[in-house]
Write a protein that holds these residues in place. Structure first.
Motif, PDB file in Angstrom:
ATOM      1  N   GLU A  47       0.834  -1.217   0.000  1.00  0.00           N
ATOM      2  CA  GLU A  47       0.000   0.000   0.000  1.00  0.00           C
ATOM      3  C   GLU A  47       0.862   1.257   0.000  1.00  0.00           C
ATOM      4  OE1 GLU A  47      -3.236   0.328  -0.335  1.00  0.00           O
ATOM      5  OE2 GLU A  47      -3.645  -1.825  -0.321  1.00  0.00           O
ATOM      6  N   ASN A  51       1.347   4.044  -2.999  1.00  0.00           N
ATOM      7  CA  ASN A  51       1.102   5.480  -2.779  1.00  0.00           C
ATOM      8  C   ASN A  51       2.287   6.322  -3.256  1.00  0.00           C
ATOM      9  OD1 ASN A  51      -1.400   5.087  -1.656  1.00  0.00           O
ATOM     10  ND2 ASN A  51      -0.759   5.487   0.450  1.00  0.00           N
ATOM     11  N   TYR A  55       1.071   8.830  -6.025  1.00  0.00           N
ATOM     12  CA  TYR A  55       0.802  10.219  -5.615  1.00  0.00           C
ATOM     13  C   TYR A  55       2.040  11.110  -5.658  1.00  0.00           C
ATOM     14  CZ  TYR A  55      -3.607   8.206  -4.382  1.00  0.00           C
ATOM     15  OH  TYR A  55      -4.804   7.552  -4.453  1.00  0.00           O
ATOM     16  N   GLY A 105      -5.633   2.657   2.187  1.00  0.00           N
ATOM     17  CA  GLY A 105      -4.226   2.281   2.205  1.00  0.00           C
ATOM     18  C   GLY A 105      -3.477   2.745   3.443  1.00  0.00           C
TER      19      GLY A 105
HETATM   20 MG   LIG Z   1      -3.211   4.043  -1.357  1.00  0.00          MG
END
Ligand SMILES: [Mg+2]
Ligand SMILES: Nc1ncnc2c1ncn2[C@@H]1O[C@H](COP(=O)(O)OP(=O)(O)O)[C@@H](O)[C@H]1O
Length: 134
Positions: A47, A51, A55, A105
């Motif tokens: 997770e 990310n 992101y 997440g």
């Molecule tokens: Mg996530």
């Protein structure tokens, strides 16, 4: 607490996310984590790596093997130079996403480990640290 081993990986692609999972799985197995604990730390790593890639457009992953004399543990550090997380409380809330995810997440990862820390500065980047003891 001693750190006797460190391993680093760039996260620049989806394949790197898979590589992070593999490294964490191997380390957890060699430290004698139970199957359940292996799954917990691998899921958290997955997770967090996802990310970092999604992101922040990528970043760095470091894996430290820890020992406190009685127990072994793994510390995962994810660092990026992305946009940062303006409201960490909010980002941790289940269901909160600024993308197309489920928003589970960060909160999920926090529940799967023993120690969890997010350090983020808008415009500078994010560092997420997670520790799980065997
Ligand atoms: Mg996530
Ligand atoms: N490394 C990061 N850099 C910037 N924003 C992030 C980072 N990691 C998480 N976030 C923010 O936190 C939100 C929640 O993350 P998460 O709980 O994993 O849910 P999801 O990935 O499904 O959106 C993301 O939608 C994003 O806005």
């Amino acid at each position: 607490m001693a750190t006797d081993h460190a391993d680093q990986l760039e996260i620049a692609s989806s394949e790197d996310v898979v590589r992070v999972r593999q490294r964490v799985r191997e380390a957890a197995v060699s430290l004698g984590f139970s199957i359940v604990d292996q799954t917990k730390i691998v899921t958290a790593a997955s997770e967090l790596a996802r990310n970092t890639y999604t992101y922040a457009g990528g970043g760095r992953f470091r894996l430290d093997v820890l020992s406190n004399g009685r127990r072994n543990g793994l510390r995962l550090v994810f660092e990026d130079d992305g946009p940062g997380i303006p409201d960490i409380e909010k980002a941790l809330r289940d269901g909160f996403t600024t993308g197309n995810g489920l928003g589970m997440g960060l909160g999920g990862a926090r529940r799967l480990v023993n120690e969890f820390e997010i350090d983020s500065r808008p415009g500078e980047g994010t560092r997420v640290t997670a520790v799980r003891w065997a």
